[in-house]
Structures are given as structure tokens and as C-alpha cells.
Design a protein around this motif. Structure first.
Motif, short mmCIF file in Angstrom:
data_model
loop_
_atom_site.label_atom_id
_atom_site.label_comp_id
_atom_site.label_asym_id
_atom_site.label_seq_id
_atom_site.Cartn_x
_atom_site.Cartn_y
_atom_site.Cartn_z
N ARG A 46 0.81 -1.23 0.00
CA ARG A 46 0.00 0.00 0.00
C ARG A 46 0.84 1.27 0.00
N TYR A 47 2.01 1.22 0.64
CA TYR A 47 2.83 2.43 0.78
C TYR A 47 4.05 2.46 -0.13
N GLY A 48 4.28 1.38 -0.87
CA GLY A 48 5.39 1.35 -1.81
C GLY A 48 6.76 1.45 -1.16
N VAL A 49 6.88 0.85 0.03
CA VAL A 49 8.17 0.86 0.72
C VAL A 49 8.84 -0.50 0.55
N ALA A 50 10.13 -0.53 0.81
CA ALA A 50 10.88 -1.79 0.72
C ALA A 50 10.42 -2.75 1.81
N LYS A 51 10.65 -4.03 1.56
CA LYS A 51 10.24 -5.06 2.51
C LYS A 51 10.84 -4.82 3.89
N ASP A 52 12.13 -4.50 3.93
CA ASP A 52 12.79 -4.24 5.21
C ASP A 52 12.15 -3.08 5.96
N GLU A 53 11.79 -2.03 5.23
CA GLU A 53 11.17 -0.87 5.85
C GLU A 53 9.79 -1.22 6.40
N ALA A 54 9.01 -1.98 5.65
CA ALA A 54 7.68 -2.38 6.10
C ALA A 54 7.79 -3.25 7.36
N GLU A 55 8.73 -4.18 7.36
CA GLU A 55 8.92 -5.03 8.54
C GLU A 55 9.36 -4.20 9.74
N LYS A 56 10.20 -3.21 9.50
CA LYS A 56 10.66 -2.31 10.58
C LYS A 56 9.48 -1.54 11.16
N GLN A 57 8.61 -1.02 10.30
CA GLN A 57 7.45 -0.27 10.77
C GLN A 57 6.53 -1.15 11.62
N VAL A 58 6.29 -2.37 11.19
CA VAL A 58 5.43 -3.28 11.95
C VAL A 58 6.09 -3.63 13.28
#
Length: 67
Positions: A46-58
Motif C-alpha cells: 500500500r505504501y510502496g516501501v521496501a520489505k525491510d522498511e515495512a517489517e521495521k514499521q510493523v
């Protein structure tokens, strides 16, 4: 917070997730229901971020819940 605790409090947490990630749909959150990997995938999509960034946010979201 572990996965079982998250599943038990999912409805309360879903509201907080909608505040943080407004582009996630109710269906996204319903399907995710405690599954951090799925949630990170949806944040990535949904936000077009890298996998690592999405995992970091979660991960950061989960850590914030524990406080």
C-alpha cells in the motif's frame, strides 16, 4: 507483545493500525489478524516501501504497543 496476545486484542489494535496506516483496508486488517508478516506485506504494497522498511514499521508498532 507476542502473536497470541496480538490476536486476542486484535479489534482494539486494528483501530490503532488504521490511524498509523490509513491506506490499509478493513479487509486487510481482518485477513492479517495477528500475522505480522502479512501485515508487513500489506504495508509494503500500500505504501510502496521496501520489505525491510515495512517489517521495521510493523516491528516498531509492536514495540510501541508494549509500552
Amino acid at each position: 507483545m507476542n502473536e497470541d496476545t496480538i490476536k486476542g486484542q486484535w479489534k482494539q489494535l486494528a483501530g490503532r493500525m488504521k490511524e498509523k496506516w490509513g491506506k490499509l483496508t478493513d479487509d486487510d486488517l481482518k485477513i492479517a489478524e495477528g500475522n505480522s508478516e502479512y501485515l508487513a506485506g500489506k504495508v509494503q504494497e500500500r505504501y510502496g516501501v521496501a520489505k525491510d522498511e515495512a517489517e521495521k514499521q510493523v516491528k516498531n508498532f509492536r514495540n510501541d504497543i508494549d509500552r
